[in-house]
Design an enzyme around this catalytic site. Structure first.
Site, PDB file in Angstrom:
ATOM      1  N   LYS A 115      29.442 -12.727 -23.910  1.00 18.84           N
ATOM      2  CA  LYS A 115      30.611 -12.432 -24.750  1.00 18.84           C
ATOM      3  C   LYS A 115      31.353 -11.199 -24.247  1.00 18.84           C
ATOM      4  O   LYS A 115      32.580 -11.144 -24.323  1.00 18.84           O
ATOM      5  CB  LYS A 115      30.189 -12.277 -26.201  1.00 18.84           C
ATOM      6  CG  LYS A 115      29.847 -13.630 -26.813  1.00 18.84           C
ATOM      7  CD  LYS A 115      29.366 -13.494 -28.223  1.00 18.84           C
ATOM      8  CE  LYS A 115      28.886 -14.838 -28.745  1.00 18.84           C
ATOM      9  NZ  LYS A 115      27.888 -14.665 -29.794  1.00 18.84           N
ATOM     10  N   LYS A 197      27.267 -26.553 -21.706  1.00 19.96           N
ATOM     11  CA  LYS A 197      26.945 -27.270 -22.936  1.00 19.96           C
ATOM     12  C   LYS A 197      28.179 -27.431 -23.806  1.00 19.96           C
ATOM     13  O   LYS A 197      29.182 -26.748 -23.598  1.00 19.96           O
ATOM     14  CB  LYS A 197      25.866 -26.503 -23.697  1.00 19.96           C
ATOM     15  CG  LYS A 197      26.291 -25.098 -24.101  1.00 19.96           C
ATOM     16  CD  LYS A 197      25.133 -24.358 -24.764  1.00 19.96           C
ATOM     17  CE  LYS A 197      25.447 -22.907 -25.026  1.00 19.96           C
ATOM     18  NZ  LYS A 197      26.271 -22.598 -26.161  1.00 19.96           N
ATOM     19  N   LYS A 200      31.879 -24.675 -29.503  1.00 17.83           N
ATOM     20  CA  LYS A 200      32.940 -24.683 -30.509  1.00 17.83           C
ATOM     21  C   LYS A 200      34.258 -24.170 -29.953  1.00 17.83           C
ATOM     22  O   LYS A 200      35.307 -24.676 -30.274  1.00 17.83           O
ATOM     23  CB  LYS A 200      32.547 -23.794 -31.691  1.00 17.83           C
ATOM     24  CG  LYS A 200      31.596 -24.474 -32.653  1.00 17.83           C
ATOM     25  CD  LYS A 200      31.597 -23.767 -33.988  1.00 17.83           C
ATOM     26  CE  LYS A 200      30.221 -23.400 -34.435  1.00 17.83           C
ATOM     27  NZ  LYS A 200      29.552 -22.263 -33.947  1.00 17.83           N
TER      28      LYS A 200
HETATM   29  P1  TYM Z   1      26.237 -21.332 -33.381  1.00 16.94           P
HETATM   30  O1  TYM Z   1      27.240 -21.291 -34.476  1.00 16.94           O
HETATM   31  O2  TYM Z   1      26.685 -21.021 -32.004  1.00 16.94           O
HETATM   32  O3  TYM Z   1      25.565 -22.752 -33.330  1.00 16.94           O
HETATM   33  C1  TYM Z   1      25.024 -23.363 -34.493  1.00 16.94           C
HETATM   34  C2  TYM Z   1      23.795 -24.156 -34.117  1.00 16.94           C
HETATM   35  O4  TYM Z   1      24.116 -25.186 -33.169  1.00 16.94           O
HETATM   36  C3  TYM Z   1      23.273 -25.069 -32.029  1.00 16.94           C
HETATM   37  N1  TYM Z   1      24.024 -25.473 -30.817  1.00 16.94           N
HETATM   38  C4  TYM Z   1      23.599 -26.380 -29.922  1.00 16.94           C
HETATM   39  N2  TYM Z   1      22.460 -27.090 -29.847  1.00 16.94           N
HETATM   40  C5  TYM Z   1      22.341 -27.948 -28.821  1.00 16.94           C
HETATM   41  N3  TYM Z   1      23.285 -28.147 -27.870  1.00 16.94           N
HETATM   42  C6  TYM Z   1      24.446 -27.446 -27.900  1.00 16.94           C
HETATM   43  N4  TYM Z   1      25.391 -27.684 -26.978  1.00 16.94           N
HETATM   44  C7  TYM Z   1      24.638 -26.505 -28.949  1.00 16.94           C
HETATM   45  N5  TYM Z   1      25.637 -25.654 -29.286  1.00 16.94           N
HETATM   46  C8  TYM Z   1      25.241 -25.029 -30.429  1.00 16.94           C
HETATM   47  C9  TYM Z   1      22.867 -23.605 -31.977  1.00 16.94           C
HETATM   48  O5  TYM Z   1      21.666 -23.442 -31.257  1.00 16.94           O
HETATM   49  C10 TYM Z   1      22.716 -23.293 -33.442  1.00 16.94           C
HETATM   50  O6  TYM Z   1      21.450 -23.710 -33.920  1.00 16.94           O
HETATM   51  N6  TYM Z   1      23.761 -17.046 -33.849  1.00 16.94           N
HETATM   52  C11 TYM Z   1      23.884 -18.377 -34.415  1.00 16.94           C
HETATM   53  C12 TYM Z   1      24.238 -18.375 -35.893  1.00 16.94           C
HETATM   54  C13 TYM Z   1      23.281 -17.658 -36.775  1.00 16.94           C
HETATM   55  C14 TYM Z   1      21.938 -18.024 -37.052  1.00 16.94           C
HETATM   56  C15 TYM Z   1      21.463 -17.056 -37.976  1.00 16.94           C
HETATM   57  C16 TYM Z   1      21.110 -19.054 -36.607  1.00 16.94           C
HETATM   58  C17 TYM Z   1      23.565 -16.529 -37.488  1.00 16.94           C
HETATM   59  N7  TYM Z   1      22.457 -16.188 -38.212  1.00 16.94           N
HETATM   60  C18 TYM Z   1      20.150 -17.103 -38.468  1.00 16.94           C
HETATM   61  C19 TYM Z   1      19.801 -19.093 -37.102  1.00 16.94           C
HETATM   62  C20 TYM Z   1      19.349 -18.141 -38.018  1.00 16.94           C
HETATM   63  C21 TYM Z   1      25.002 -19.088 -33.673  1.00 16.94           C
HETATM   64  O7  TYM Z   1      25.864 -18.475 -33.130  1.00 16.94           O
HETATM   65  O8  TYM Z   1      24.973 -20.430 -33.776  1.00 16.94           O
END
Ligand code: TYM
Length: 334
Positions: A115, A197, A200
């Protein structure tokens, strides 16, 4: 009385539309876990501020993420489905944990480095301490399992380290949370262009969103990178072809997969047909979720009720944990 259920926590940032990676890495597991565990699932609006400080779009995105979670099968009566900013104790625990997190380890975090590269003019302290906030989300509910995709593995390892440090310094209170998936390995859903991958906010033409129209899904899948095909039987698949087969594994039937696998092995595969089939299977998978989410997204009364109910459950759990945390830390002066 029944055995106390184990606690599950996870979150999704409302920085854009949910995609297949979010579904197969995270939400699919949430939906299964809600039957067996005590679940806390939230929209990580505070985390979004580290990269998206303008809150105009956030309003809409928070509601969309909630609607999409429900459309995928999450039941707000079975789980606590809430917004991170509605649980103020998150900020307090984040502050305490920040005293146990070191600059060196935070600077080494892969997501921080990525980032920082993407937004060199806004390398704020929130970005650096992002994994501490995530640990606070999880530890606030004393969760043991965290359903996430593969990209979150390092954050989970850091959450365990912060939990261990707190327990060691002030007394045992936090379980050490582990990343969870119902299959054997954590999931990484590849993008359609064979590079990286699904995501969003980056790579939007190579990512399939749960809100994409049938037409757009077909267009994106037909554009997926292929080549002229193997010329000899049993040729190993290049990465980008492997990716297409992995996507097929997610949405197509066993017969369909079998047919194209053996066509490939016999060097008779027709990528045009394969992509057409994949596109139709994707449409069949995504369309009902899109339609359901669209109707929920505009139901203000219902969404308000969901958020209030979720916040009440999450706050009850957070208040209990924080009372013990303050006690253990000795922040009780009378
Ligand atoms: P975020 O918003 O980037 O993604 C949400 C969830 O989707 C999964 N993910 C994927 N899994 C497989 N293949 C992909 N291409 C892919 N892209 C996204 C992510 O692994 C995630 O599970 N930091 C976290 C948000 C968060 C969080 C938490 C998660 C904040 N607090 C506490 C768990 C527990 C995040 O940015 O996810």
């Amino acid at each position: 009385m029944g055995r106390k259920k184990e606690i599950v926590m996870s979150g999704i940032r409302p920085t854009g539309y949910l995609h297949l990676g979010n579904y197969f890495g995270a939400v699919r597991n949430y939906v299964r876990m809600q039957e067996e565990y005590d679940c806390f699932f939230m929209v990580a609006d505070l985390h979004s501020l580290t990269t998206h400080p303008d809150t105009k779009e956030l309003q809409d995105n928070v509601r969309r993420v909630l609607a999409e979670n429900i459309a995928c099968g999450l039941d707000p009566d079975k789980v606590a489905l809430y917004c991170q900013s509605h649980v103020r104790e998150t900020a307090e625990l984040y502050l305490f944990l920040n005293m146990l997190a070191y600059k060196g380890e935070l600077e080494k975090t892969t997501t921080f480095k990525d980032k920082a590269r993407l937004q060199p003019d806004n390398i704020n302290a929130g970005l650096l301490t992002y994994p501490v906030l995530q640990a606070a989300d999880i530890l606030l509910h004393r969760a043991s399992f965290v359903p996430v995709g593969k990209d979150q593995e390092q954050h989970l390892e850091m959450s365990r380290n912060f939990a261990k440090r707190f327990n060691h310094r002030y007394g045992e209170i936090f379980p050490e949370p582990v990343a969870f998936n119902f299959g054997d390995d954590l999931v990484k859903v590849p993008s359609l262009d064979g590079a990286g991958k699904m995501s969003k906010s980056e790579n939007q033409l190579a990512t399939l969103y749960l809100s994409d129209s049938d037409e757009l899904i077909r267009k994106k899948v037909m554009k997926a990178k292929t080549d002229s095909g193997p010329t000899e039987p049993n040729t190993p698949k290049p990465d980008y072809i492997e990716n297409i087969f992995s996507l097929m594994q997610l949405v197509s039937t066993a017969e369909v997969i079998q047919k194209f696998e053996s066509d490939y092995d016999n060097a008779q595969v027709r990528y045009g047909d394969l992509k057409k089939q994949l596109a139709e299977d994707m449409v069949r998978f995504i369309a009902p979720i899109r339609e359901k989410a669209e109707s929920i997204r505009h139901d203000d009364v219902y969404l308000k009720e969901v958020m209030e109910k979720g916040a009440a459950k999450a706050n009850a759990s957070a208040n209990g944990t924080m009372a013990s945390v303050r006690q253990l830390m000795g922040l009780n002066y009378y």
